[in-house]
Design an enzyme around this catalytic site. Structure first.
Site, PDB file in Angstrom:
ATOM      1  N   LYS A   1     -12.014   6.906  19.209  1.00 24.37           N
ATOM      2  CA  LYS A   1     -13.437   6.965  18.822  1.00 24.37           C
ATOM      3  C   LYS A   1     -13.851   5.681  18.118  1.00 24.37           C
ATOM      4  O   LYS A   1     -14.942   5.165  18.338  1.00 24.37           O
ATOM      5  CB  LYS A   1     -13.687   8.165  17.897  1.00 24.37           C
ATOM      6  CG  LYS A   1     -13.612   9.517  18.547  1.00 24.37           C
ATOM      7  CD  LYS A   1     -14.151  10.623  17.646  1.00 24.37           C
ATOM      8  CE  LYS A   1     -13.351  10.789  16.363  1.00 24.37           C
ATOM      9  NZ  LYS A   1     -11.959  11.249  16.567  1.00 24.37           N
TER      10      LYS A   1
ATOM     11  N   GLU B   1     -11.526  21.695   9.629  1.00 23.29           N
ATOM     12  CA  GLU B   1     -11.914  20.653   8.670  1.00 23.29           C
ATOM     13  C   GLU B   1     -13.217  19.957   9.044  1.00 23.29           C
ATOM     14  O   GLU B   1     -13.940  19.478   8.182  1.00 23.29           O
ATOM     15  CB  GLU B   1     -10.813  19.588   8.560  1.00 23.29           C
ATOM     16  CG  GLU B   1      -9.491  20.094   8.028  1.00 23.29           C
ATOM     17  CD  GLU B   1      -8.551  20.547   9.139  1.00 23.29           C
ATOM     18  OE1 GLU B   1      -7.354  20.641   8.872  1.00 23.29           O
ATOM     19  OE2 GLU B   1      -9.036  20.804  10.259  1.00 23.29           O
TER      20      GLU B   1
ATOM     21  N   GLN C   1     -15.027  20.169  29.838  1.00 23.44           N
ATOM     22  CA  GLN C   1     -16.044  21.223  29.885  1.00 23.44           C
ATOM     23  C   GLN C   1     -15.929  22.143  28.672  1.00 23.44           C
ATOM     24  O   GLN C   1     -16.926  22.493  28.037  1.00 23.44           O
ATOM     25  CB  GLN C   1     -15.898  22.046  31.166  1.00 23.44           C
ATOM     26  CG  GLN C   1     -16.251  21.283  32.440  1.00 23.44           C
ATOM     27  CD  GLN C   1     -16.008  22.125  33.684  1.00 23.44           C
ATOM     28  OE1 GLN C   1     -16.394  23.289  33.731  1.00 23.44           O
ATOM     29  NE2 GLN C   1     -15.356  21.552  34.684  1.00 23.44           N
TER      30      GLN C   1
ATOM     31  N   CYS D   1       1.485 -10.405  -0.334  1.00 23.99           N
ATOM     32  CA  CYS D   1       1.518  -9.456  -1.445  1.00 23.99           C
ATOM     33  C   CYS D   1       2.952  -9.260  -1.944  1.00 23.99           C
ATOM     34  O   CYS D   1       3.500 -10.149  -2.587  1.00 23.99           O
ATOM     35  CB  CYS D   1       0.855  -8.136  -1.029  1.00 23.99           C
ATOM     36  SG  CYS D   1       0.403  -7.085  -2.431  1.00 23.99           S
ATOM     37  N   LEU D   2       3.590  -8.136  -1.630  1.00 28.39           N
ATOM     38  CA  LEU D   2       4.988  -7.928  -2.026  1.00 28.39           C
ATOM     39  C   LEU D   2       5.880  -9.004  -1.414  1.00 28.39           C
ATOM     40  O   LEU D   2       6.864  -9.423  -2.021  1.00 28.39           O
ATOM     41  CB  LEU D   2       5.454  -6.534  -1.588  1.00 28.39           C
ATOM     42  CG  LEU D   2       6.868  -6.129  -1.997  1.00 28.39           C
ATOM     43  CD1 LEU D   2       6.976  -5.958  -3.505  1.00 28.39           C
ATOM     44  CD2 LEU D   2       7.298  -4.844  -1.306  1.00 28.39           C
TER      45      LEU D   2
ATOM     46  N   GLN E   1       5.875 -11.881  -3.669  1.00 27.12           N
ATOM     47  CA  GLN E   1       6.670 -11.571  -4.860  1.00 27.12           C
ATOM     48  C   GLN E   1       8.169 -11.680  -4.573  1.00 27.12           C
ATOM     49  O   GLN E   1       8.943 -12.156  -5.406  1.00 27.12           O
ATOM     50  CB  GLN E   1       6.311 -10.172  -5.368  1.00 27.12           C
ATOM     51  CG  GLN E   1       4.862 -10.059  -5.836  1.00 27.12           C
ATOM     52  CD  GLN E   1       4.473  -8.643  -6.231  1.00 27.12           C
ATOM     53  OE1 GLN E   1       5.292  -7.730  -6.209  1.00 27.12           O
ATOM     54  NE2 GLN E   1       3.214  -8.463  -6.594  1.00 27.12           N
TER      55      GLN E   1
ATOM     56  N   HIS F   1      -4.336 -10.253   0.595  1.00 26.25           N
ATOM     57  CA  HIS F   1      -4.132  -9.778   1.971  1.00 26.25           C
ATOM     58  C   HIS F   1      -5.058 -10.531   2.932  1.00 26.25           C
ATOM     59  O   HIS F   1      -6.163 -10.068   3.219  1.00 26.25           O
ATOM     60  CB  HIS F   1      -4.419  -8.277   2.057  1.00 26.25           C
ATOM     61  CG  HIS F   1      -3.401  -7.426   1.386  1.00 26.25           C
ATOM     62  ND1 HIS F   1      -2.385  -6.797   2.076  1.00 26.25           N
ATOM     63  CD2 HIS F   1      -3.228  -7.108   0.079  1.00 26.25           C
ATOM     64  CE1 HIS F   1      -1.631  -6.120   1.214  1.00 26.25           C
ATOM     65  NE2 HIS F   1      -2.117  -6.292   0.002  1.00 26.25           N
TER      66      HIS F   1
ATOM     67  N   GLU G   1      -4.925 -10.763   6.055  1.00 24.80           N
ATOM     68  CA  GLU G   1      -5.109 -10.044   7.327  1.00 24.80           C
ATOM     69  C   GLU G   1      -6.399  -9.240   7.359  1.00 24.80           C
ATOM     70  O   GLU G   1      -6.976  -9.014   8.436  1.00 24.80           O
ATOM     71  CB  GLU G   1      -3.914  -9.125   7.615  1.00 24.80           C
ATOM     72  CG  GLU G   1      -3.747  -7.910   6.720  1.00 24.80           C
ATOM     73  CD  GLU G   1      -2.965  -8.150   5.442  1.00 24.80           C
ATOM     74  OE1 GLU G   1      -2.448  -7.174   4.876  1.00 24.80           O
ATOM     75  OE2 GLU G   1      -2.883  -9.312   4.989  1.00 24.80           O
TER      76      GLU G   1
END
EC number: 6.3.4.2
Length: 537
Positions: free
Chosen positions: A19, A152, A195, A384-385, A388, A510, A512
């Site tokens: 979708k 839901e 259908q 990020c990590l 580090q 980040h 990306e």
């Protein structure tokens, strides 16, 4: 345009039909015709946002400029439209209920019994129109998560029914995405699931205006007519969405099928000009006809599920096309990588990216990967990590601080080169409490980072609690690990690089998240260029 028009995208038969890709492709075509278009996603789970969700459960958590932790579909929206999204573009059931309950506690419902209808549905409708009422958009496309018939999703479907009725004729339409499966035993495509899906939608009071049919094989004219007849839509509103080799083909496929034309007709809007997809098709041409090929190792702890690193994989596609290079991404699980297996798993790679993540699992494998890339002069990018881990590796193997670590992994380390940010030390809640969103970074001149960006001041998105410990800045810089980018207000080290290495860079942010089809991220573009150079050496 005076009034914003609304398009709602629902899904039937099964989940994961795409979708988000259909919504993004339609938005791209409408944008290319000159309409100001945005997309929003309504997710039916009870988490307030995906920030605390395990990547194995829900894939990547995508961060917007304003610091919202959102569904990965928002990444598709930004990559297709090249327009930033915000908190308003992603709403969950958890956020809806939280808002309604808080209003009830404040007494805003004047003692009324708070119910799904009208209170929850009113809240949903209000948020569905938030972007439309801003005056910034001509058309708002709303993707409803989940599948029609799910418990839901019911409040959302009811809200769409009410809103389409309230908006009036030609102001709101519903696109239903469905599956037309191929039955090998019968040797034919089957329309019955579609259908039944449309029937379920109609039982909720919604008539689909357009049917988009996912299929492995071409839909015959007879089949299209049958679907139109039994699903109560016009023949031209039966749109085929055949499996494509890349998601970036889908806008062109939808253009051929006339999805944008049918949508505009039903919204009583002029077609304006033919969609201008020149730049888009130039990207596709380069992507499909590469002159080079490289293998990049993606070292992380969630590699079993590709969606965990969705934005990184897409950024490689954008950067690959810019460099006219096919990027083969080799997923490597950091938990199963050590000193003994490093050479076997990492040899032959043209570049190595150490991915973001949280927690101690697989950390030693990431540190070993950094050492391998540093010593073998392989182009390296740490995010990020990953950045580090580069600091920890250098501290251990170059400075000789053998137990150097992050306090996230070892609170008792004698060399906490990565430490919890000061403002994080009093925080106990997990959700939405990290350093999030776009923050400024100043790049030093005559550095690799400055050369890559071509400017001194940049804005990048963050998602972290731990930071480079500035107490170790001087000793690391003297040893050759340069802090080439810092936050101008706090002094937080954002970018590190090695001077005596062909391409070794780590970033706390980040990159990306900001890479799009029409604006590939310079860090990824330079990283792939370095990988091509390394391979040809």
């Amino acid at each position: 345009m005076n009034q914003t028009k609304y398009i709602f995208v629902t899904g039937g038969v099964t989940s994961s039909l795409g979708k988000g890709i259909i919504a993004a492709s339609l938005a791209k075509l409408l944008q290319a015709r000159g309409y100001r278009t945005t997309i929003q996603k309504f997710d039916p789970y009870i988490n307030v946002d995906p920030g605390t969700l395990n990547p194995y459960e829900h894939g990547e958590c995508y961060v917007t400029n304003d610091g919202a932790e959102t569904d990965l579909d928002l990444g598709h929206y930004e990559r297709f439209l090249n327009v930033p999204t915000s908190q308003a573009n992603n709403v969950t059931t958890g956020r809806i209920y939280l808002s309604v309950i808080e209003k009830e506690r404040r007494g805003e419902f004047l003692g009324k019994t708070v119910q799904v209808v009208p209170h929850i549905t009113n809240e949903i409708k209000e948020r569905m129109q938030l972007l439309g009422k801003s005056g910034d958009y001509d058309i708002v496309i709303t993707e409803i998560g989940g599948t029609v018939g799910d418990i839901e999703s019911l409040p959302y479907i009811e809200s769409v029914r009410q809103l389409v009725w309230e908006l009036g004729e030609n102001n709101g339409i519903v696109i239903h995405l469905t599956l037309v499966p191929f039955l090998a035993a019968a040797g034919e495509l089957k329309t019955k699931p579609t259908q039944h899906s449309v029937k379920t939608l109609m039982e909720s009071g919604i008539k689909a205006d357009i049917l988009v049919c996912r299929t492995e094989y071409e839909l015959s004219e007879d089949l299209r007519h049958k679907l139109a007849l039994f699903c109560n839509v016009k023949r031209e509103a039966v749109i085929q969405s055949i499996d494509a080799s890349t998601i970036y083909d889908v806008p062109n496929l939808m253009l051929e099928e006339g999805l944008d034309k049918v949508a505009l007709k039903k919204l009583d809007l002029p077609e304006k000009s033919t969609p201008d997809l020149k730049q888009w098709n130039e990207f596709l041409q380069k992507h499909k006809n590469p002159k080079h090929e490289v293998s990049i190792g993606l070292v992380g702890k969630y590699v079993e599920l590709q969606d965990s690193y969705k934005s990184i994989l897409e950024a490689f596609i954008h950067a690959g096309a810019t460099n006219e290079t096919k990027v083969n991404v080799i997923s490597i699980h950091s938990e199963f990588l050590d000193v003994n297996s490093a050479d076997e798993q990492l040899k032959g790679l043209d570049g190595i990216l150490v991915a973001p993540g949280f927690g101690g699992r697989g950390i030693e494998g990431k540190i070993e990967t950094v050492r391998y890339a540093r010593e073998k002069n392989i182009p390296f990018l740490g995010i990020c990590l990953g950045m580090q881990m580069a600091v920890i590796e250098y501290s251990r193997n170059v400075l000789g601080y053998t137990d150097a670590n992050s306090t996230e992994m070892n609170q008792n380390t004698s060399h906490p080169v990565i430490n919890l940010m000061e403002e994080q030390k009093t925080i106990t809640d997990k959700g939405g409490t990290m350093r999030l969103g776009a923050w400024k970074c100043h790049l030093s001149e005559n550095t690799l980072a400055h050369k890559i960006y071509g400017q001194s001041d940049i804005l990048e998105r963050h998602r972290h609690r731990y930071e480079f410990n500035s107490e170790y800045l001087e000793v690391l810089q003297k040893a050759g690990l340069k802090a080439s980018g810092v936050n101008p207000e706090t002094g937080l080290v954002e970018v590190i690089e090695l001077e005596n290495h062909p391409f070794f860079i780590g970033v706390q942010y980040h990159p990306e998240y900001k890479s799009t089809v029409l604006a590939p991220h310079p860090l990824f573009v330079s990283f792939i260029a370095a990988a091509v150079k390394h391979k040809n050496k």
